[in-house]
Design a protein around this motif. Structure first.
Motif, PDB file in Angstrom:
ATOM      1  N   GLN A 152      -7.782 -12.249 -11.052  1.00 13.59           N
ATOM      2  CA  GLN A 152      -8.866 -13.084 -10.579  1.00 13.59           C
ATOM      3  C   GLN A 152     -10.227 -12.364 -10.675  1.00 13.59           C
ATOM      4  O   GLN A 152     -10.319 -11.193 -10.123  1.00 13.59           O
ATOM      5  CB  GLN A 152      -8.533 -13.902  -9.374  1.00 13.59           C
ATOM      6  CG  GLN A 152      -7.471 -14.836  -9.461  1.00 13.59           C
ATOM      7  CD  GLN A 152      -7.189 -15.880  -8.329  1.00 13.59           C
ATOM      8  OE1 GLN A 152      -7.415 -15.064  -7.081  1.00 13.59           O
ATOM      9  NE2 GLN A 152      -6.885 -16.957  -8.278  1.00 13.59           N
ATOM     10  N   GLY A 153     -11.256 -12.954 -11.072  1.00 16.44           N
ATOM     11  CA  GLY A 153     -12.600 -12.246 -10.888  1.00 16.44           C
ATOM     12  C   GLY A 153     -13.201 -12.551  -9.532  1.00 16.44           C
ATOM     13  O   GLY A 153     -14.342 -13.018  -9.200  1.00 16.44           O
ATOM     14  N   ASN A 154     -12.637 -12.148  -8.378  1.00 15.39           N
ATOM     15  CA  ASN A 154     -13.083 -12.081  -7.083  1.00 15.39           C
ATOM     16  C   ASN A 154     -14.469 -11.162  -6.635  1.00 15.39           C
ATOM     17  O   ASN A 154     -14.018 -10.202  -7.136  1.00 15.39           O
ATOM     18  CB  ASN A 154     -11.853 -11.977  -5.987  1.00 15.39           C
ATOM     19  CG  ASN A 154     -10.704 -13.120  -5.975  1.00 15.39           C
ATOM     20  OD1 ASN A 154     -11.076 -14.140  -5.873  1.00 15.39           O
ATOM     21  ND2 ASN A 154      -9.682 -12.656  -6.448  1.00 15.39           N
ATOM     22  N   TYR A 160     -10.667  -2.258  -6.191  1.00 14.47           N
ATOM     23  CA  TYR A 160      -9.402  -2.653  -5.964  1.00 14.47           C
ATOM     24  C   TYR A 160      -8.538  -3.381  -6.972  1.00 14.47           C
ATOM     25  O   TYR A 160      -7.422  -3.272  -7.491  1.00 14.47           O
ATOM     26  CB  TYR A 160      -9.414  -3.259  -4.721  1.00 14.47           C
ATOM     27  CG  TYR A 160      -7.979  -3.771  -4.100  1.00 14.47           C
ATOM     28  CD1 TYR A 160      -7.098  -3.034  -3.571  1.00 14.47           C
ATOM     29  CD2 TYR A 160      -7.612  -4.992  -4.445  1.00 14.47           C
ATOM     30  CE1 TYR A 160      -5.854  -3.348  -3.163  1.00 14.47           C
ATOM     31  CE2 TYR A 160      -6.238  -5.594  -3.846  1.00 14.47           C
ATOM     32  CZ  TYR A 160      -5.569  -4.695  -3.176  1.00 14.47           C
ATOM     33  OH  TYR A 160      -4.445  -4.982  -2.644  1.00 14.47           O
ATOM     34  N   SER A 161      -9.204  -4.076  -7.628  1.00 15.90           N
ATOM     35  CA  SER A 161      -8.639  -5.229  -8.702  1.00 15.90           C
ATOM     36  C   SER A 161      -8.295  -4.361 -10.048  1.00 15.90           C
ATOM     37  O   SER A 161      -7.424  -4.692 -10.416  1.00 15.90           O
ATOM     38  CB  SER A 161      -9.742  -6.261  -9.164  1.00 15.90           C
ATOM     39  OG  SER A 161      -9.793  -7.112  -8.114  1.00 15.90           O
ATOM     40  N   ALA A 162      -9.377  -3.556 -10.384  1.00 13.30           N
ATOM     41  CA  ALA A 162      -8.939  -2.708 -11.186  1.00 13.30           C
ATOM     42  C   ALA A 162      -7.930  -1.706 -11.177  1.00 13.30           C
ATOM     43  O   ALA A 162      -6.903  -1.615 -12.114  1.00 13.30           O
ATOM     44  CB  ALA A 162     -10.112  -1.857 -11.933  1.00 13.30           C
ATOM     45  N   SER A 163      -7.598  -0.950 -10.000  1.00 14.56           N
ATOM     46  CA  SER A 163      -6.645  -0.420  -9.558  1.00 14.56           C
ATOM     47  C   SER A 163      -5.311  -1.055  -9.736  1.00 14.56           C
ATOM     48  O   SER A 163      -4.148  -0.592 -10.084  1.00 14.56           O
ATOM     49  CB  SER A 163      -6.593   0.269  -8.267  1.00 14.56           C
ATOM     50  OG  SER A 163      -6.652  -0.558  -7.335  1.00 14.56           O
ATOM     51  N   LYS A 164      -5.194  -2.414  -9.423  1.00  6.89           N
ATOM     52  CA  LYS A 164      -3.902  -3.353  -9.411  1.00  6.89           C
ATOM     53  C   LYS A 164      -3.772  -3.712 -10.744  1.00  6.89           C
ATOM     54  O   LYS A 164      -2.501  -4.038 -11.218  1.00  6.89           O
ATOM     55  CB  LYS A 164      -4.033  -4.505  -8.410  1.00  6.89           C
ATOM     56  CG  LYS A 164      -4.199  -4.310  -6.778  1.00  6.89           C
ATOM     57  CD  LYS A 164      -2.805  -3.338  -6.574  1.00  6.89           C
ATOM     58  CE  LYS A 164      -2.529  -3.281  -5.178  1.00  6.89           C
ATOM     59  NZ  LYS A 164      -1.422  -2.460  -4.697  1.00  6.89           N
ATOM     60  N   ALA A 165      -4.514  -3.920 -11.592  1.00  5.68           N
ATOM     61  CA  ALA A 165      -4.246  -3.998 -13.001  1.00  5.68           C
ATOM     62  C   ALA A 165      -3.885  -2.932 -13.709  1.00  5.68           C
ATOM     63  O   ALA A 165      -2.715  -3.012 -14.650  1.00  5.68           O
ATOM     64  CB  ALA A 165      -5.866  -4.288 -13.790  1.00  5.68           C
ATOM     65  N   SER A 166      -3.946  -1.928 -13.446  1.00  6.44           N
ATOM     66  CA  SER A 166      -3.560  -0.479 -13.821  1.00  6.44           C
ATOM     67  C   SER A 166      -1.961  -0.642 -13.716  1.00  6.44           C
ATOM     68  O   SER A 166      -1.051  -0.114 -14.518  1.00  6.44           O
ATOM     69  CB  SER A 166      -3.978   0.513 -13.156  1.00  6.44           C
ATOM     70  OG  SER A 166      -5.384   0.745 -13.561  1.00  6.44           O
ATOM     71  N   LEU A 167      -1.632  -1.124 -12.390  1.00  5.32           N
ATOM     72  CA  LEU A 167      -0.014  -0.937 -12.199  1.00  5.32           C
ATOM     73  C   LEU A 167       0.758  -1.843 -13.242  1.00  5.32           C
ATOM     74  O   LEU A 167       1.712  -1.623 -13.633  1.00  5.32           O
ATOM     75  CB  LEU A 167       0.103  -1.540 -10.599  1.00  5.32           C
ATOM     76  CG  LEU A 167      -0.480  -0.602  -9.695  1.00  5.32           C
ATOM     77  CD1 LEU A 167      -0.088  -0.790  -8.396  1.00  5.32           C
ATOM     78  CD2 LEU A 167      -0.369   0.796  -9.900  1.00  5.32           C
ATOM     79  N   GLU A 168      -0.095  -2.987 -13.803  1.00  6.51           N
ATOM     80  CA  GLU A 168       0.672  -3.952 -14.274  1.00  6.51           C
ATOM     81  C   GLU A 168       0.831  -3.328 -15.709  1.00  6.51           C
ATOM     82  O   GLU A 168       1.849  -3.537 -16.520  1.00  6.51           O
ATOM     83  CB  GLU A 168      -0.030  -5.242 -14.427  1.00  6.51           C
ATOM     84  CG  GLU A 168      -0.235  -6.152 -13.338  1.00  6.51           C
ATOM     85  CD  GLU A 168      -0.672  -7.304 -13.304  1.00  6.51           C
ATOM     86  OE1 GLU A 168      -1.079  -8.026 -14.293  1.00  6.51           O
ATOM     87  OE2 GLU A 168      -0.888  -8.108 -12.302  1.00  6.51           O
ATOM     88  N   ALA A 169      -0.155  -2.576 -16.094  1.00  3.94           N
ATOM     89  CA  ALA A 169      -0.036  -1.739 -17.380  1.00  3.94           C
ATOM     90  C   ALA A 169       0.898  -0.653 -17.374  1.00  3.94           C
ATOM     91  O   ALA A 169       1.723  -0.400 -18.346  1.00  3.94           O
ATOM     92  CB  ALA A 169      -1.407  -1.046 -17.874  1.00  3.94           C
TER      93      ALA A 169
END
Length: 258
Positions: A152-154, A160-169
């Motif tokens: 989500q674009g909060n 923080y959002s970019a770091s969490k997207a990294s975990l999905e990768a």
């Protein structure tokens, strides 16, 4: 509760409070020996309480103060987990829950904040996984805790959002890279807002922006509870999840799909 994790050893980073504490306790109730991890001195008492709950459930627990962003902290966790496993000298479950964040817009970013978030949320995850690999058991499980903010674009959450997207990768790549070689599964859990200390300390502007979405959450008009999340992680650590890998499990009450 079934004791299907009896004899297994788990590391749960950032497990003094919130989701991490609930995961550690849940794994312990299912029989796993759990390494409870915390970073700051102010979390020692809470971490000790989590360790006691694991022990009281009939499993073994160890509590360690270690910073996942530091190489010495990661090595200390691995060695303490191996000691906890006894003669087995193996690690069966690795749950990456430790994370830091800050409510910060792009205009206010600093090098210090960038390093602090990414050293814990990305570097710490990657290098702790690397340190565990020589000791991971066949049929081992790696679970990474992402966040709905990864999708989500909060506002005020770009790092923080970019770091969490990294975990999905990481989950997708490592499932392929490590699966057959090490006999492990790698999955990611993506919670929505959960009633933890971290959530309640969030900037009011962000909380206000999220409120209409929370009220429209399909499962119920509320934020999640840690008890909503821990059993999902437990499933991903179980034998029943053996055919699930490289996936992101959305534990957000349907919020992403509304």
């Amino acid at each position: 509760m079934t004791r299907d994790f009896a004899g297994k050893t788990a590391i749960v980073t950032g497990s003094a409070r919130g989701i991490g504490a609930a995961i550690a306790i849940h794994l312990g109730q299912r029989g796993a020996n759990v390494l409870v991890n915390y970073t700051s001195d102010r979390s020692k008492e809470a971490a000790d309480q989590v360790g006691s709950k694991v022990s009281n459930s009939g499993a073994r627990a160890a509590v360690i103060q270690a910073d996942v962003s530091k190489s010495e902290g990661r090595e200390a966790m691995v060695q303490r987990a191996l000691e906890l496993s006894g003669s087995e000298r193996k690690i069966d479950i690795l749950v990456h829950n430790a994370a830091v964040g800050d409510d910060c817009g792009l205009a206010d970013l600093s090098d210090e904040l960038y390093d602090r978030i990414n050293d814990t949320n990305i570097k710490g995850v990657a290098f702790l996984t690397k340190a565990v690999l020589p000791h991971i058991a066949r049929n081992g499980r790696i679970v990474l805790m992402s966040s709905i903010f990864a999708r989500q674009g909060n506002p005020l959450t770009c790092l923080y959002s970019a770091s969490k997207a990294s975990l999905e990768a990481f989950a997708r790549v490592w499932a392929t890279e490590l699966g057959q070689k090490y006999g492990v599964t790698v999955n990611c859990v993506n919670p929505g807002p959960v009633a933890t200390d971290m959530w309640f300390s969030t900037d009011k502007e962000l909380l206000d922006a999220m409120q209409p979405t929370i009220e429209a959450t399909p499962a119920a008009p509320r934020v999640g509870e840690v008890e909503d999340i821990a059993p999902i992680v437990g499933f991903l650590c179980s034998e029943e999840s053996r055919w699930v890998t490289g996936n992101v499990i959305c534990a957000n009450g349907g919020m992403l799909f509304h």
